[in-house]
Design a protein around this motif. Structure first.
Motif, short mmCIF file in Angstrom:
data_model
loop_
_atom_site.label_atom_id
_atom_site.label_comp_id
_atom_site.label_asym_id
_atom_site.label_seq_id
_atom_site.Cartn_x
_atom_site.Cartn_y
_atom_site.Cartn_z
N ALA A 104 -46.45 26.73 -14.42
CA ALA A 104 -46.07 26.64 -15.84
C ALA A 104 -46.93 27.57 -16.70
N GLY A 105 -47.41 27.06 -17.83
CA GLY A 105 -48.10 27.91 -18.79
C GLY A 105 -49.48 28.39 -18.34
N ALA A 106 -49.78 29.64 -18.68
CA ALA A 106 -51.14 30.14 -18.48
C ALA A 106 -52.02 29.44 -19.51
N ARG A 147 -52.79 28.05 -26.35
CA ARG A 147 -52.61 28.97 -27.49
C ARG A 147 -51.31 28.64 -28.23
N LEU A 148 -50.30 28.21 -27.45
CA LEU A 148 -49.03 27.83 -28.06
C LEU A 148 -49.21 26.54 -28.88
N GLU A 191 -42.72 30.27 -33.11
CA GLU A 191 -43.32 30.79 -31.88
C GLU A 191 -42.63 30.21 -30.63
N ILE A 192 -42.17 28.99 -30.75
CA ILE A 192 -41.54 28.32 -29.60
C ILE A 192 -40.27 29.06 -29.15
N PHE A 193 -39.59 29.73 -30.08
CA PHE A 193 -38.36 30.45 -29.72
C PHE A 193 -38.64 31.90 -29.34
#
Lengths: 42, 500
Positions: free
Chosen positions: B358-360, B264-265, B276-278
């Motif tokens: 790490a990321g979902a 999603r990121l 969005e990254i921050f």
């Protein structure tokens, strides 16, 4: 149509660049931590 | 009262599982092609046998269980967990036929390790394994990282309605796009773009450091596949240490980090939402966690005098930390160095990295950093609340692509899955201790298997007890699927036996 696709490709390119810059930033921070902990500043 | 599944339920599950086996047989044509092109005749025969076996078994299962009914949520969960088991049994056939594995159990171990993107391996004489078998090992990892069901949704499932239950069952509770089929296609797009970039960068690096052209291409492709899918299989027994190349290490670090980001990121960033990254709780938590745990590990290593210089601390310490945190399992040290050179503090740092993941909705395993971030945020909000007047109304929110209210339901889900992972890690640790391994090593290897990482301190080897091999297979399977679909399969088996 061509303009719309160009914008899409440009956005993807910017997205990939942002992601790669993020990984470079993480590596630079880790290098900084390595330098601090190994006593490179002394 | 437990209701026994009807014949129709079994038919739906059988039909979809048959399609997955059929798909697996078709995928075996890729290593077969590699074997034919490179003149590996024995390997080609292995894949002809294995592909024929899969294609006929899958086709027969589809014919026997033919039905027009679409799967419900319950079916979806069972299909996913059963398909992963079947993929292990069928995917192990070509590995077993190569005679590089001690037995069928060892081949199953590596097949599950591949599909679950773990990277623990029981292969013998890896350095002389054929290109075709290496291709299959890495292909299992690539398919597993994308999700076996994502592959099935893209190529073998008719519509979005029937795809949703199997998509969710595969531990992907977040949709990138409203439509599951579009989500699956986006996941493929991101993965193929990075596979292309990674293969090119790694192949050129390997070639420029003296590796022959064909070998450079395949090594670049395989390492890119396994790094992006946070898998960790390598074509050489010395893992990434084989290349002795700093640039190669930097590229794999980048690929591991990119592969561990939430899809999603990726979508948000590729759609132009770069802020969005921050703001995203997942990226912020991931960054803080990497820096804190690397600090801890590096301090342990420096105080032990293992790696005194900046360069060695980065190449040995940071590489292992990133490999552990992203759930990849690539190593630039020998497994026994974890036992001999790394003190308890550094090992603890790596174990924590592995456990957290790490990321979902990424290719990584473990508890997932989003859940850790949510737990810490809830803890902070609770501390804040104790300092405010009783009458104060506080609305807890987190930012993950959009603002999300930190409600009881979300916290309950997060806590339950976290607890389930802790139990899974404990299960493998207890099994390791019971079979005579020291606590520290048993914990390390168990967390590595349960969180689908693949770093090893030397326990995972062909001579380890069969009971431990089976325990690790269970851990890899349950850890990758995040329990819900595993419980659904166990529930269905109980209902078949005891239901009315």
């Amino acid at each position: 149509m061509i303009g719309k696709n160009f914008v899409k490709i440009w956005l993807v390119f910017l997205g990939i660049s942002t992601e790669i810059m993020m990984t470079v930033f993480i590596m630079l921070c880790a290098l900084g931590i390595s330098w601090l902990i190994s006593g490179g500043w002394r | 009262m437990i209701l026994r599944p009807q014949l129709q339920d079994i038919k739906i599950i059988g039909q979809y599982s048959g399609r997955v086996i059929l798909g697996l047989g078709l995928l075996m044509l890729i290593p077969l092609l590699v074997a034919v092109c490179l003149g590996e005749h024995a390997a080609a025969l292995d894949f002809v046998i294995a592909a024929s076996f899969c294609l006929s078994a899958g086709y027969v299962l589809i014919l026997i269980c033919f039905t027009h009914k679409e799967p419900t949520w319950k079916h979806g969960m069972v299909i996913v967990s059963l398909s992963w088991l079947l993929a292990m049994f069928f995917g192990a056939v070509p590995l077993y036929l190569s005679r590089h594995w001690g037995g069928y159990l060892d081949a199953c171990f590596d097949a599950m390790s591949g599909f679950a993107t773990t990277g623990l391996t029981l292969v013998q004489d890896l350095d002389h394994l054929s290109f075709a078998h290496n291709m299959w090992r890495h292909l299992t990892m690539y398919i597993g990282g994308q999700g076996i069901m994502i592959v099935a949704i893209t190529f073998l499932v008719r519509g979005a309605g029937s795809a949703l239950p199997v998509y969710v069952g595969e531990a992907r509770d977040e949709k990138v796009l409203p439509n599951v089929v579009q989500t699956a296609r986006f996941i493929w797009l991101v993965s193929l773009v990075y596979l292309l970039v990674g293969t090119l960068a790694l192949s050129v690096t390997a070639f420029s450091s003296g590796v022959p052209a064909v070998k450079s291409f395949f090594h670049g492709l395989w390492v890119a596949m396994a790094a992006w899918d946070t898998g960790g299989f390598a074509p050489q027994s010395q893992n990434i240490l084989y290349y002795h190349n700093f640039t190669f290490e930097l590229i794999t670090i980048s690929l591991m980090l990119l592969g561990s980001l939430n899809f999603r990121l990726h979508y948000a960033l590729w759609a132009g939402k770069r802020k969005e990254i921050f703001r995203n709780i997942e990226t912020v938590s991931f960054f803080i966690s990497i820096m804190l745990l690397f600090g801890l590990t590096a301090f342990g290593l420096a105080s032990a005098g293992s790696y005194p210089g900046v360069s060695s601390l980065f190449r040995k310490g940071f590489y292992q930390v990133i490999s552990a945190h992203t759930g990849t399992g690539y190593m630039t040290i020998h497994p026994l160095q974890f036992v001999g050179e790394w003190r308890a503090l550094s090992l603890m740092g790596v174990i924590l990295c592995m456990a957290m993941g790490a990321g979902a909705c990424s290719t990584a395993g473990g508890i997932k950093i989003l859940r850790i971030g949510v737990i810490f945020r809830a803890l902070l909000e609770d501390i804040k609340r104790t300092m405010l007047p009783r009458s104060a109304v506080v609305m807890d929110k987190i930012h993950h692509i959009k603002d999300i209210v930190l409600g009881e339901k979300l916290l309950r889900q997060v806590a339950l899955i976290t607890l389930a992972y802790i139990f899974l890690y404990l299960l493998g640790t207890l099994a390791g201790i019971a079979l005579g391994y020291p606590l520290k090593l048993a914990l390390f290897e168990s967390v590595s298997a349960g969180a689908n990482v693949g770093l090893s301190c030397g326990i995972t080897r062909p001579s380890m007890p069969a009971a431990l091999k089976i325990t690790y297979i269970f851990q890899m399977w349950a850890g990758r699927l995040e329990f819900v679909s595993v419980f659904a399969l166990l529930g269905t088996i109980i209902a078949l036996v005891r239901g009315k």
